[in-house]
Design an enzyme around this catalytic site. Structure first.
Site, PDB file in Angstrom:
ATOM      1  N   ASN A 142       4.232  39.965   9.648  1.00  0.00           N
ATOM      2  CA  ASN A 142       4.273  39.948   8.186  1.00  0.00           C
ATOM      3  C   ASN A 142       5.676  40.197   7.656  1.00  0.00           C
ATOM      4  O   ASN A 142       5.973  39.875   6.518  1.00  0.00           O
ATOM      5  CB  ASN A 142       3.328  41.010   7.628  1.00  0.00           C
ATOM      6  CG  ASN A 142       1.904  40.785   8.106  1.00  0.00           C
ATOM      7  OD1 ASN A 142       1.300  39.759   7.822  1.00  0.00           O
ATOM      8  ND2 ASN A 142       1.381  41.728   8.862  1.00  0.00           N
TER       9      ASN A 142
ATOM     10  N   ARG B 207       6.046  39.106   2.256  1.00  0.00           N
ATOM     11  CA  ARG B 207       6.810  40.198   2.873  1.00  0.00           C
ATOM     12  C   ARG B 207       7.944  39.698   3.762  1.00  0.00           C
ATOM     13  O   ARG B 207       8.787  40.470   4.187  1.00  0.00           O
ATOM     14  CB  ARG B 207       5.853  41.114   3.668  1.00  0.00           C
ATOM     15  CG  ARG B 207       4.973  41.979   2.780  1.00  0.00           C
ATOM     16  CD  ARG B 207       3.854  42.646   3.566  1.00  0.00           C
ATOM     17  NE  ARG B 207       2.745  41.734   3.839  1.00  0.00           N
ATOM     18  CZ  ARG B 207       1.661  42.055   4.550  1.00  0.00           C
ATOM     19  NH1 ARG B 207       1.560  43.264   5.083  1.00  0.00           N
ATOM     20  NH2 ARG B 207       0.701  41.182   4.747  1.00  0.00           N
TER      21      ARG B 207
ATOM     22  N   ASP C 196      -0.273  33.652  11.674  1.00  0.00           N
ATOM     23  CA  ASP C 196       0.823  34.623  11.786  1.00  0.00           C
ATOM     24  C   ASP C 196       0.610  35.583  12.947  1.00  0.00           C
ATOM     25  O   ASP C 196       1.201  36.658  12.993  1.00  0.00           O
ATOM     26  CB  ASP C 196       0.986  35.397  10.468  1.00  0.00           C
ATOM     27  CG  ASP C 196      -0.199  36.313  10.171  1.00  0.00           C
ATOM     28  OD1 ASP C 196      -1.238  36.205  10.852  1.00  0.00           O
ATOM     29  OD2 ASP C 196      -0.078  37.143   9.245  1.00  0.00           O
TER      30      ASP C 196
HETATM   31  C1  UD1 Z   1      -5.645  40.195   7.878  1.00  0.00           C
HETATM   32  C2  UD1 Z   1      -7.006  40.884   7.936  1.00  0.00           C
HETATM   33  C3  UD1 Z   1      -6.820  42.281   8.554  1.00  0.00           C
HETATM   34  C4  UD1 Z   1      -6.221  42.145   9.926  1.00  0.00           C
HETATM   35  C5  UD1 Z   1      -4.919  41.354   9.883  1.00  0.00           C
HETATM   36  C6  UD1 Z   1      -4.467  41.046  11.287  1.00  0.00           C
HETATM   37  C7  UD1 Z   1      -8.264  40.052   6.007  1.00  0.00           C
HETATM   38  C8  UD1 Z   1      -8.762  40.372   4.651  1.00  0.00           C
HETATM   39  N1  UD1 Z   1      -7.537  40.995   6.590  1.00  0.00           N
HETATM   40  O1  UD1 Z   1      -4.821  40.956   7.030  1.00  0.00           O
HETATM   41  O2  UD1 Z   1      -8.076  42.918   8.659  1.00  0.00           O
HETATM   42  O3  UD1 Z   1      -5.965  43.432  10.481  1.00  0.00           O
HETATM   43  O4  UD1 Z   1      -5.118  40.095   9.199  1.00  0.00           O
HETATM   44  O5  UD1 Z   1      -3.196  40.452  11.311  1.00  0.00           O
HETATM   45  O6  UD1 Z   1      -8.556  39.010   6.536  1.00  0.00           O
HETATM   46  N2  UD1 Z   1      -4.210  33.110   4.679  1.00  0.00           N
HETATM   47  C9  UD1 Z   1      -4.604  31.914   4.139  1.00  0.00           C
HETATM   48  N3  UD1 Z   1      -5.078  31.891   2.855  1.00  0.00           N
HETATM   49  C10 UD1 Z   1      -5.205  33.017   2.095  1.00  0.00           C
HETATM   50  C11 UD1 Z   1      -4.781  34.245   2.657  1.00  0.00           C
HETATM   51  C12 UD1 Z   1      -4.300  34.282   3.961  1.00  0.00           C
HETATM   52  O7  UD1 Z   1      -4.516  30.870   4.786  1.00  0.00           O
HETATM   53  O8  UD1 Z   1      -5.642  32.900   0.952  1.00  0.00           O
HETATM   54  C13 UD1 Z   1      -3.685  33.122   6.051  1.00  0.00           C
HETATM   55  C14 UD1 Z   1      -2.248  33.569   6.112  1.00  0.00           C
HETATM   56  O9  UD1 Z   1      -1.372  32.461   6.044  1.00  0.00           O
HETATM   57  C15 UD1 Z   1      -2.171  34.281   7.464  1.00  0.00           C
HETATM   58  C16 UD1 Z   1      -3.596  34.758   7.713  1.00  0.00           C
HETATM   59  O10 UD1 Z   1      -4.428  34.041   6.817  1.00  0.00           O
HETATM   60  O11 UD1 Z   1      -1.789  33.397   8.483  1.00  0.00           O
HETATM   61  C17 UD1 Z   1      -3.742  36.270   7.470  1.00  0.00           C
HETATM   62  O12 UD1 Z   1      -3.387  36.553   6.127  1.00  0.00           O
HETATM   63  P1  UD1 Z   1      -2.570  37.842   5.738  1.00  0.00           P
HETATM   64  O13 UD1 Z   1      -2.383  37.827   4.270  1.00  0.00           O
HETATM   65  O14 UD1 Z   1      -1.373  38.008   6.580  1.00  0.00           O
HETATM   66  O15 UD1 Z   1      -3.655  38.982   6.087  1.00  0.00           O
HETATM   67  P2  UD1 Z   1      -3.371  40.490   6.473  1.00  0.00           P
HETATM   68  O16 UD1 Z   1      -3.094  41.263   5.256  1.00  0.00           O
HETATM   69  O17 UD1 Z   1      -2.392  40.547   7.567  1.00  0.00           O
HETATM   70 CA    CA Z   2      -1.059  39.117   8.527  1.00  0.00          CA
END
Ligand code: UD1
Ligand code: CA
Length: 465
Positions: free
Chosen positions: A225, A15, A101
């Protein structure tokens, strides 16, 4: 008891629409991942393990010396935590899980989250916030107020979507319990991912307690995001940093127009005028005034110094020294006490001694200037001959006439003088006058003769445009 931290930073951040991985985007000049790791360290976490994946090399370069574990395919936050298991082998006790993030988390809040889990005898504590952000996971509580589940926005029922308590993506787990149960998380959800948030339901199903801590400062949970959220997070951090400096004795005539990186140290009675940017490893000593319109990076500004409408990088400005307006001071520039570089002056890799002045329109590069030297307007060090850079040395008390070209390598001795407009390519001994000019010729009556010629030229000719 020690606390470990796992920072999730493997996602691409689609995003953001960026070539840069999301967690590498800076907030007030500091990459998000660096801010998050610093918060974990400040909270006393050791070890800190960072999960990297998308553009892993670029992310790891921002946190040299930290332990990183790779998540080659980004299959969700739950999967990201699985990738940290080996790096934490043998560890038991509190494990904070943070999102790379979410850059505004305070160390004190992280410690409170750890205390909430340990004090509550819980397997997991989750940090929640009351914010109406429709994209965040919802905290579903049971009739007794305990946390039953976290439901992602995309998986929420209409009723759940109305819940205004959200998941900040920040948790504390008992490490062994977490890794014992993590394999139970499935991908049967809207995004087909392993959700770390499902650990709430998994642990609850085992009869293990989960507690929630709600932050009073909802901004802490702000996840970045999009670029809009990046700007919002920057504004929040700007306010937080500026408030702390103002409470510590710094005047900001308009704090919304002053940007100070969290890495910068500022003394008392410093005045920061609008459009001032202080970044990197910068210190500002007591009583200095910076701005309006100044950019100062990796620099040391001495007591009572003044920097007006100028750009400084890698510079040391001594006590009571003045810079600008419209100065450009580049790496390796050192101004001693009471020195001055004035309007439209560029300086690079040069030492300007105590009380010496370069007041107007000059370029000084690779120069060693002693004390109480005056460099006249428009003077320039010709430090580059097309192949290499050469030094100019000017002794104490020397007087450089206006528009002197100092063709380096060259030395002007103590108390020596150069004639205005001279190209000085040979050393000037101490106390001598170095002058390089063709003799002046005065043509008597020239103006009248010229006027008479002009009248003759235009006679007989009609109007000209
Ligand atoms: C996540 C939470 C959500 C919360 C939000 C807060 C989950 C399923 N959801 O959603 O409940 O409200 O954060 O900001 O956890 N990342 C990895 N590997 C992956 C996926 C993500 O390292 O496979 C890391 C990303 O780099 C990021 C963090 O985890 O720093 C959060 O991932 P993101 O995809 O932004 O989750 P949200 O959809 O924001
Ligand atoms: Ca996030």
């Amino acid at each position: 008891m020690s606390t470990a931290a796992l920072v999730l930073a493997a996602g691409e951040g689609t995003r953001m629409k960026s070539g840069l991985p999301k967690v590498a985007h800076p907030v007030l000049g500091v990459p998000m991942i660096t801010l998050v790791v610093a918060a974990a360290r400040e909270a006393g976490c050791d070890p800190v393990v960072v999960i990297t994946g998308h553009s892993a090399d670029a992310v790891e370069a921002l946190i040299p010396g930290e332990t990183c574990a790779r998540q080659d395919l980004q299959l969700g936050t739950g999967h990201a935590v699985m990738c940290g298991e080996a790096a934490l082998a043998g560890y038991s006790g509190s494990l904070l899980v943070l999102s790379g993030d979410t850059p505004l988390m305070r160390p004190a809040t992280l410690r409170a989250l750890v205390a909430a889990r340990e004090g509550g005898g819980a397997a997991m504590s989750v940090l929640t916030a009351r914010v109406p952000d429709p994209t965040l996971g919802r905290i579903v509580r049971g009739a007794d107020g305990s946390v039953d589940a976290i439901v992602e926005a995309k998986d929420a029922t209409l009723e759940q979507a109305r819940i205004d308590e959200v998941n900040t993506g920040t948790y504390c787990f008992e490490a062994r319990t977490l890794f014992e149960h993590l394999h139970r998380v499935r991908t049967d959800n809207a995004q087909g991912e392993y959700y770390l948030t499902d650990m709430v339901a998994v642990l609850r199903a085992e009869g293990l307690p989960v507690v929630a801590l709600t932050t009073e400062d909802a901004a802490e949970g702000m996840g970045v995001n999009t670029r809009i959220q990046l700007a919002e997070a920057t504004r929040v951090l700007q306010r937080r940093v500026n408030d702390a400096h103002m409470l510590a004795g710094v005047t900001m005539t308009d704090p919304t127009l002053v940007w100070v990186s969290p890495t910068v140290r500022i003394g008392r009675d410093v005045v920061l005028e609008p459009m001032t940017f202080l970044t990197g490893d910068t210190t500002v000593a007591d009583g200095a005034t910076i701005g309006p319109s100044a950019r100062v990076h990796d620099s040391e500004i001495g007591p009572r110094a003044r920097v007006d409408s100028s750009v400084l990088t890698g510079v040391k400005v001594g006590p009571d020294a003045t810079v600008g307006p419209m100065g450009f001071l580049r790496p390796g520039t050192r101004l001693e006490a009471r020195a001055k570089t004035g309007a439209f002056v560029e300086v690079k890799n040069s030492h300007i001694g105590e009380g010496s002045k370069v007041p107007h329109l000059s370029y000084i590069g690779d120069a060693e200037i002693g004390s109480d030297v005056n460099v006249g307007a428009g003077s320039i060090t010709c430090n580059y001959d097309g192949r290499g850079k050469h030094r100019t040395v000017i002794g104490d008390g020397a007087f450089i006439g206006s528009d002197t070209m100092l063709v380096a390598p060259v030395t002007v001795g103590e108390r020596a003088v150069t004639g205005a407009g001279s190209a000085i390519a040979k050393d000037v001994p101490p106390g001598a006058l170095g002058i390089e000019r063709t003799g002046q010729r005065n043509v008597e009556g020239w103006a009248d003769r010229k006027a008479a010629e002009d009248t003759t030229d235009t006679q007989g000719s009609s109007t000209q445009s």
